[in-house]
Design a protein around this motif. Structure first.
Motif, short mmCIF file in Angstrom:
data_model
loop_
_atom_site.label_atom_id
_atom_site.label_comp_id
_atom_site.label_asym_id
_atom_site.label_seq_id
_atom_site.Cartn_x
_atom_site.Cartn_y
_atom_site.Cartn_z
N VAL A 114 -6.68 -1.54 -12.06
CA VAL A 114 -6.81 -1.08 -13.44
C VAL A 114 -7.49 0.29 -13.47
CG1 VAL A 114 -7.87 -1.57 -15.69
CG2 VAL A 114 -6.80 -3.41 -14.39
N ARG A 115 -8.52 0.46 -12.66
CA ARG A 115 -9.18 1.76 -12.61
C ARG A 115 -8.21 2.86 -12.14
NH1 ARG A 115 -14.87 0.04 -9.59
NH2 ARG A 115 -15.91 -0.87 -11.41
N ALA A 116 -7.40 2.54 -11.13
CA ALA A 116 -6.45 3.52 -10.60
C ALA A 116 -5.41 3.90 -11.65
CB ALA A 116 -5.78 2.99 -9.35
N LEU A 117 -4.91 2.90 -12.38
CA LEU A 117 -3.91 3.17 -13.41
C LEU A 117 -4.53 4.02 -14.53
CD1 LEU A 117 -2.19 -0.32 -13.65
CD2 LEU A 117 -1.21 1.76 -12.68
N GLU A 118 -5.76 3.73 -14.87
CA GLU A 118 -6.43 4.49 -15.93
C GLU A 118 -6.65 5.95 -15.52
OE1 GLU A 118 -10.24 3.81 -18.89
OE2 GLU A 118 -10.38 3.11 -16.82
N ALA A 119 -6.97 6.15 -14.23
CA ALA A 119 -7.27 7.49 -13.75
C ALA A 119 -6.05 8.23 -13.24
CB ALA A 119 -8.31 7.40 -12.64
N GLY A 120 -4.91 7.51 -13.15
CA GLY A 120 -3.72 8.14 -12.59
C GLY A 120 -3.84 8.37 -11.09
N ALA A 121 -4.63 7.54 -10.41
CA ALA A 121 -4.85 7.69 -8.97
C ALA A 121 -3.76 6.98 -8.17
CB ALA A 121 -6.23 7.11 -8.61
N PRO A 122 -3.55 7.38 -6.92
CA PRO A 122 -2.53 6.72 -6.07
C PRO A 122 -2.87 5.25 -5.84
CG PRO A 122 -3.21 8.83 -5.13
CD PRO A 122 -4.17 8.53 -6.24
N LEU A 123 -1.86 4.39 -5.96
CA LEU A 123 -2.10 2.95 -5.81
C LEU A 123 -2.27 2.54 -4.35
CD1 LEU A 123 0.28 1.39 -8.49
CD2 LEU A 123 -2.10 2.13 -8.70
N ASP A 124 -1.85 3.39 -3.41
CA ASP A 124 -2.01 3.01 -2.01
C ASP A 124 -3.47 3.02 -1.57
OD1 ASP A 124 -2.46 5.72 -1.97
OD2 ASP A 124 -0.82 6.19 -0.58
N ARG A 125 -4.36 3.50 -2.45
CA ARG A 125 -5.79 3.46 -2.14
C ARG A 125 -6.43 2.13 -2.54
NH1 ARG A 125 -7.56 9.41 -4.54
NH2 ARG A 125 -6.11 10.67 -3.26
N VAL A 126 -5.65 1.27 -3.21
CA VAL A 126 -6.16 -0.03 -3.65
C VAL A 126 -5.80 -1.07 -2.59
CG1 VAL A 126 -6.09 -1.81 -5.43
CG2 VAL A 126 -5.86 0.60 -6.07
N ASP A 127 -6.80 -1.59 -1.89
CA ASP A 127 -6.55 -2.61 -0.87
C ASP A 127 -6.07 -3.91 -1.51
OD1 ASP A 127 -7.41 -0.77 0.94
OD2 ASP A 127 -9.38 -1.70 1.30
N GLY A 128 -5.24 -4.67 -0.77
CA GLY A 128 -4.79 -5.97 -1.23
C GLY A 128 -3.65 -5.92 -2.22
N LEU A 129 -2.85 -4.85 -2.18
CA LEU A 129 -1.82 -4.65 -3.21
C LEU A 129 -0.46 -4.39 -2.58
CD1 LEU A 129 -2.02 -4.34 -6.36
CD2 LEU A 129 -1.95 -1.87 -5.99
N CYS A 130 0.58 -4.89 -3.24
CA CYS A 130 1.95 -4.42 -3.05
C CYS A 130 2.35 -3.76 -4.36
CB CYS A 130 2.91 -5.57 -2.75
SG CYS A 130 2.69 -6.34 -1.13
N PHE A 131 2.97 -2.60 -4.29
CA PHE A 131 3.29 -1.91 -5.54
C PHE A 131 4.63 -1.19 -5.42
CE2 PHE A 131 0.93 0.92 -2.82
CZ PHE A 131 1.57 2.14 -2.94
N ARG A 132 5.26 -1.02 -6.55
CA ARG A 132 6.57 -0.38 -6.58
C ARG A 132 6.42 1.13 -6.73
NH1 ARG A 132 11.28 -2.52 -7.55
NH2 ARG A 132 10.40 -4.41 -8.48
N ASP A 133 7.19 1.86 -5.93
CA ASP A 133 7.34 3.29 -6.15
C ASP A 133 8.83 3.62 -6.15
OD1 ASP A 133 8.17 3.38 -3.51
OD2 ASP A 133 6.37 4.40 -2.77
N ARG A 134 9.18 4.87 -6.09
CA ARG A 134 10.58 5.26 -6.24
C ARG A 134 11.46 4.74 -5.11
NH1 ARG A 134 9.81 11.62 -6.15
NH2 ARG A 134 7.99 10.92 -7.36
N ASP A 135 10.85 4.40 -3.96
CA ASP A 135 11.62 3.93 -2.80
C ASP A 135 11.57 2.42 -2.62
OD1 ASP A 135 12.32 6.58 -2.05
OD2 ASP A 135 10.31 6.83 -1.18
N GLY A 136 11.03 1.72 -3.59
CA GLY A 136 10.89 0.27 -3.46
C GLY A 136 9.43 -0.14 -3.41
N PHE A 137 9.15 -1.29 -2.80
CA PHE A 137 7.77 -1.77 -2.75
C PHE A 137 7.07 -1.27 -1.49
CE2 PHE A 137 8.44 -4.49 -6.31
CZ PHE A 137 7.16 -4.85 -6.75
#
Length: 508
Positions: A114-137
């Protein structure tokens, strides 16, 4: 019985206070899931929605995500819980619409997301996550299991709940967590696969404050939802003493524990539990046959010991101790193991009929990642791939000697009569509730029964087929299409609602 989802309240409690958070336990609105979600989305206009999902809830969760997307297309969708953690591949299809998957414990990961989304920060800095980007998850680094002893995890935020009606036999109920994890390696358990073999404890004062908070909000029954509170019996005793000292004994406590621990320490533990107000104890008996306990890898936690040697099954001794101290035993057993015969199942059902007050008898279920699943798959015993039926009481695996439907029939036929055993105790403890709802309780227990079956014009198998038809219809909760409809991963029906929704609006 309608229990709140404690994990979602904990997630809410660990978000920054600047965020507006709402929790919706959809189990409270099973007859109005779609209209409730539509109203909540209109009321809260959420920027982020998180769903806690078990394997049997996949289809419902997909429908809910699709519905939320139609109502508010810009919402960021997160899924978490056992199923997304252990089977993330089930959530990466673009048609489902998931933006991120929280793997493992969620409090710290969700807060950082939530903090990363609020700040517009890269999600790959959030440990314990799978996330979607333009190339998939993409997958970030794994997050270590959280140490909860030092205050890293804040208390739950119960005030974020937007639906009401959590009750057990008419009493308002809540959940409290005093520890996390287990060091045993039972083959059927998802806990070990999700977080490894470890055990962490919340400080006792924090637990007492949490119980007091639940009580102040109206709870008169509390389920201690620890994975295995009896791993540390001395601490459990200390907790009972603290409950007594804090004068929180006017609550009905529910807890789950190991038979071996209760049998070995019951002489000193059970009196304290009785004084503290413990009423229901779920015992993980698992099975009364040695071969089945070995398959389940549950032998060690269900044996009595003498001189360091394992001797007999601890179940009867544990049950006797609890009964002598006025507690009600909910007996957890698993029937339908790979080599189960009719006699093996009959032995376990006979044990439950004789000793336990309320049976909680399940069938082996191939949940993602568990050793049990691998065993059943390797032996070709999984006969049902429809995960919406992986609810524990629908037999989806056969044994070497019995078909799945026969296993389920044997359990169903015996278990419904066993449940009558608890009625007198329930009537003594909650007479007005039983007087008002007793007829409905019986009707639910004996679903499928008609006057024709009562007078012998229909066989038990006729009733069983009708019962299964009722269960099939009960699985349809959300009047909304499955976005994977027609694909092998989709199912034609929806199971009980995804346990909870979390609506988050950062910095409001």
């Amino acid at each position: 019985m309608r229990m709140p989802n404690g994990a979602l309240a904990s997630l809410a409690g660990n978000l920054d206070a600047t965020h507006e958070v709402a929790i919706a336990d959809l189990i409270l609105v099973q007859s109005a899931v779609r209209t409730t979600v539509e109203q909540l989305v209109r009321d809260h206009q959420p920027d982020i929605v998180g769903l806690s999902v078990m394997t049997f809830q996949r289809s419902t969760a997909r429908r809910l995500i699709s519905l939320i997307r139609a109502l508010r297309p810009t919402t960021f969708i997160v899924v978490g819980g056992y199923d997304p953690s252990l089977a993330p591949e089930a959530w990466t299809d673009p048609a489902i619409g998931v933006d991120a998957i929280v793997r493992g414990e969620g409090e710290l990961t969700f807060r950082e997301l939530v903090r990363a989304l609020e700040a517009g920060a890269p999600l790959d800095r959030v440990d314990g996550l799978c996330f979607r980007d333009r190339d998939g998850f993409r997958q970030s680094r794994s997050r270590p299991v959280t140490s909860i002893e030092n205050g890293t995890v804040a208390p739950p935020r119960r005030q974020a709940r937007v639906l009401t009606g959590y009750t057990i036999l008419g009493r308002q109920v809540d959940v409290v967590e005093t520890s996390r994890g287990c060091t045993f390696d039972c083959s059927f358990c998802s806990i070990i696969e999700m977080r490894g073999r470890n055990f962490h404890r919340f400080p006792i004062p924090r637990v007492i404050d949490d119980i007091a908070d639940a009580r102040a909000r109206g709870a008169r029954a509390i389920f201690l939802v620890d994975d295995n509170i009896t791993l540390d019996v001395e601490r459990f005793k200390t907790l009972c003493e603290a409950i007594i000292a804090a004068r929180l004994t006017d609550i009905d406590y529910l807890v789950q524990g190991m038979t071996s621990a209760v049998a070995a320490h019951g002489a000193t533990l059970a009196p304290l539990m009785q004084r503290a107000g413990f009423r229901y104890v779920f015992l993980g008996i698992e099975n009364v046959l040695d071969d089945d306990l070995a398959f389940l890898k549950a032998d060690a936690k269900n044996r009595t010991r003498e001189g360091g040697r394992r001797t007999g099954n601890a179940s009867i001794e544990a049950i006797d101790i609890l009964h002598r101290h006025g507690m009600v035993v909910v007996g957890g057993l698993i029937v339908g193991n790979p080599d189960d015969t009719p006699d093996a199942i009959a032995a376990n059902l006979a044990f439950a009929r004789k000793y336990v007050d309320w049976p909680y008898i399940q069938h082996p279920t191939p949940y993602p990642g568990t050793p049990m699943t691998r065993d059943f798959v390797e032996r070709g015993l999984v006969v049902n791939q429809r995960v919406e039926e992986y609810d524990g009481t629908t037999a989806v695996t056969r044994s070497a000697h019995l078909e799945a439907e026969e296993i389920e029939f044997l359990r169903w036929k015996a278990e419904r009569w066993m449940k009558l055993r608890h009625m007198p105790a329930a009537a003594r403890h909650d007479p007005w509730f039983v007087l008002r709802y007793g007829r409905r309780m019986l009707a639910h227990t004996f679903r499928g029964t008609t006057w024709r079956s009562l007078v012998g014009l229909e066989t038990p198998r006729d009733v069983f087929r009708r019962y299964r038809g009722i269960r099939e219809r009960e699985r349809s909760y959300v009047d909304w299409p499955d976005p994977l409809s027609g694909s092998p991963a989709a199912s034609h029906a929806a199971m009980p609602p995804a346990s909870s929704l979390t609506f988050v609006n950062p910095s409001r």
